[in-house]
Design an enzyme around this catalytic site. Structure first.
Site, PDB file in Angstrom:
ATOM      1  N   PRO A   1       0.814  -1.211   0.000  1.00 35.80           N
ATOM      2  CG  PRO A   1      -0.906  -1.577   1.529  1.00 35.80           C
ATOM      3  CD  PRO A   1       0.412  -2.133   1.059  1.00 35.80           C
ATOM      4  CB  CYS A   2       1.398   3.697  -2.536  1.00 36.30           C
ATOM      5  SG  CYS A   2      -0.175   3.991  -3.378  1.00 36.30           S
ATOM      6  CD  GLN A   3      -3.514   3.399  -0.132  1.00 34.58           C
ATOM      7  OE1 GLN A   3      -2.563   2.743   0.281  1.00 34.58           O
ATOM      8  NE2 GLN A   3      -4.544   2.841  -0.751  1.00 34.58           N
TER       9      GLN A   3
END
Length: 188
Positions: free
Chosen positions: A82-84
């Site tokens: 996940p990049c958020q």
């Protein structure tokens, strides 16, 4: 087992798997936490074992045994944690964000499968997050697991992809190949 086989972790709807299949890989297994993305992933990759659930609860050894793979037999382990929480557009970038530690589960799969090559993609913000500590930790962990690895920020239009998108890409291998030679040359 002969041929090019891959696993896709944090698979989303299967974008990385599609690209890898176009490059000649067969996706054997994919994990995605979101049921709606997993449904799309299953439709696009009917021959892959798609598991929906939290990667932190998945036993990598059980997956390897279910796929009937020996350690070192997998060609590529791919994943886009996940990049958020790494994004410079995030309201707050914090080590308290559990998503920012999920790369460790990717590394847990690397340790279990001992694939020939590894691929991690994320947002460019990962490079500046915590003054680069996450990138350093990933590269050190891969080195400790026997991989020569490198990281670059790539710009999608340079490779003919019609998106204004920058991505941080880690590539590594246990084959004695300079990881810098694994990155594609821009075509556009």
């Amino acid at each position: 087992m002969s041929g090019l086989y891959c696993i896709d972790l944090f698979a989303g709807a299967g974008g990385i798997s599609i690209g890898l299949e176009e490059a000649g890989f067969t996706c054997l297994y994919a994990n995605e936490v979101s049921p709606i993305y997993s449904t799309t992933l299953e439709k696009g990759h009917p021959d892959a074992f798609v598991e929906t659930g939290d990667i932190r609860k998945v036993d990598a050894a059980s997956v390897r045994r279910a796929l009937q793979l020996e350690k070192g037999e997998l060609s590529l382990l791919a994943g886009g944690p996940p990049c958020q929480g790494f994004s410079v557009n995030a309201p707050v970038r914090s080590t308290d964000d559990e998503r920012n530690h999920l790369f460790r589960d990717y590394l847990r799969f690397v340790e279990e499968f001992e694939p020939s090559a590894v691929l991690i993609e994320n947002v460019p913000g990962m490079v500046s997050y915590e003054k680069g500590q996450t990138v350093k930790e990933i590269l050190k962990a891969l080195s400790n697991l026997g991989y020569d690895a490198a990281v670059r920020i790539l710009y999608a239009p340079h490779y003919g992809i019609p998106q204004m998108r920058w991505r941080t890409v880690f590539l590594g291998n246990r084959l004695g190949i300079d990881p810098h030679h694994m990155f594609p040359l821009p075509s556009h």
